[in-house]
Design a protein around this motif. Structure first.
Motif, short mmCIF file in Angstrom:
data_model
loop_
_atom_site.label_atom_id
_atom_site.label_comp_id
_atom_site.label_asym_id
_atom_site.label_seq_id
_atom_site.Cartn_x
_atom_site.Cartn_y
_atom_site.Cartn_z
N UNK A 183 47.52 38.96 31.30
CA UNK A 183 46.63 37.81 31.29
C UNK A 183 45.51 37.99 32.30
N UNK A 184 44.33 37.49 31.95
CA UNK A 184 43.18 37.53 32.85
C UNK A 184 42.58 36.14 32.93
N UNK A 185 41.79 35.94 33.96
CA UNK A 185 41.22 34.62 34.21
C UNK A 185 39.75 34.74 34.57
N UNK A 186 38.98 33.75 34.13
CA UNK A 186 37.62 33.54 34.62
C UNK A 186 37.75 32.39 35.60
N UNK A 187 37.33 32.60 36.83
CA UNK A 187 37.44 31.58 37.86
C UNK A 187 36.04 31.23 38.33
N UNK A 213 36.75 32.69 20.08
CA UNK A 213 36.92 34.03 19.50
C UNK A 213 37.65 35.02 20.42
N UNK A 214 37.76 34.68 21.71
CA UNK A 214 38.38 35.58 22.68
C UNK A 214 39.71 35.04 23.21
N UNK A 215 40.20 33.97 22.60
CA UNK A 215 41.47 33.39 23.01
C UNK A 215 41.42 32.69 24.35
N UNK A 216 40.23 32.28 24.78
CA UNK A 216 40.08 31.61 26.08
C UNK A 216 40.43 30.14 26.00
N UNK A 217 41.07 29.67 27.09
CA UNK A 217 41.39 28.24 27.16
C UNK A 217 41.32 27.77 28.60
N UNK A 218 40.85 26.56 28.79
CA UNK A 218 40.75 25.99 30.13
C UNK A 218 42.13 25.69 30.68
N UNK A 219 42.38 26.12 31.90
CA UNK A 219 43.59 25.73 32.63
C UNK A 219 43.25 24.67 33.67
N UNK A 220 42.08 24.78 34.28
CA UNK A 220 41.62 23.82 35.28
C UNK A 220 40.15 23.54 35.01
N UNK A 221 39.80 22.26 34.93
CA UNK A 221 38.41 21.87 34.73
C UNK A 221 38.27 20.41 35.12
N UNK A 222 37.28 20.12 35.95
CA UNK A 222 37.01 18.74 36.36
C UNK A 222 38.23 18.08 37.00
N UNK A 259 33.57 22.67 42.83
CA UNK A 259 34.44 22.37 41.70
C UNK A 259 35.09 23.66 41.21
N UNK A 260 36.38 23.62 40.98
CA UNK A 260 37.13 24.79 40.53
C UNK A 260 37.31 24.75 39.02
N UNK A 261 37.06 25.88 38.38
CA UNK A 261 37.28 26.03 36.95
C UNK A 261 38.10 27.30 36.75
#
Length: 118
Positions: free
Chosen positions: A2-6, A35-44, A57-59
């Motif tokens: 798994x990878x993350x965009x932070x 299309x890349x299987x991305x989903x928000x884990x933390x937002x707002x 703000x952390x995303x």
């Protein structure tokens, strides 16, 4: 793995001051993630700062792997949308690979100790 965009972003202090293009970015970003299987884990989310200072703000967005995370960020769809945020909200974004299942920091510490001892 798994990878993350932070994202560590600097939104305006007041919702009323958020630029319209940032709202458009928020409305459209999910379609670039899908299309890349991305989903928000933390937002707002409200942060409970326990150490140091955190004024941004952390995303956190999860991807199946680093290839998908890079593919999303580099995609034409996201690159077209990106200035809607970056032109109106400062911040930092990193792509990072997660740890393997069963990861134990003690094993990493042991390897570091072994390297220190030669």
């Amino acid at each position: 793995m798994t990878a993350y965009a932070i994202g560590n972003l600097c939104p305006p202090a007041r919702v009323e001051d958020i630029d319209e293009r940032v709202l458009v970015y928020m409305e459209r970003i999910q379609s670039t993630l899908d299309p890349f299987g991305g989903r928000f884990l933390v937002h707002n989310a409200t942060l409970d700062v326990r150490e140091g200072q955190w004024t941004k703000a952390l995303v956190i967005i999860e991807f199946p792997g680093m290839d998908e995370a890079r593919g999303w960020y580099d995609s034409a769809a996201y690159q077209e949308l990106l200035p809607f945020r970056t032109d109106h909200m400062a911040g930092d974004v990193v792509l990072v690979e997660g740890v393997a299942p069963g990861y134990d920091a003690a094993h990493t510490a042991a390897a570091m100790r072994a390297m220190q001892q030669g």
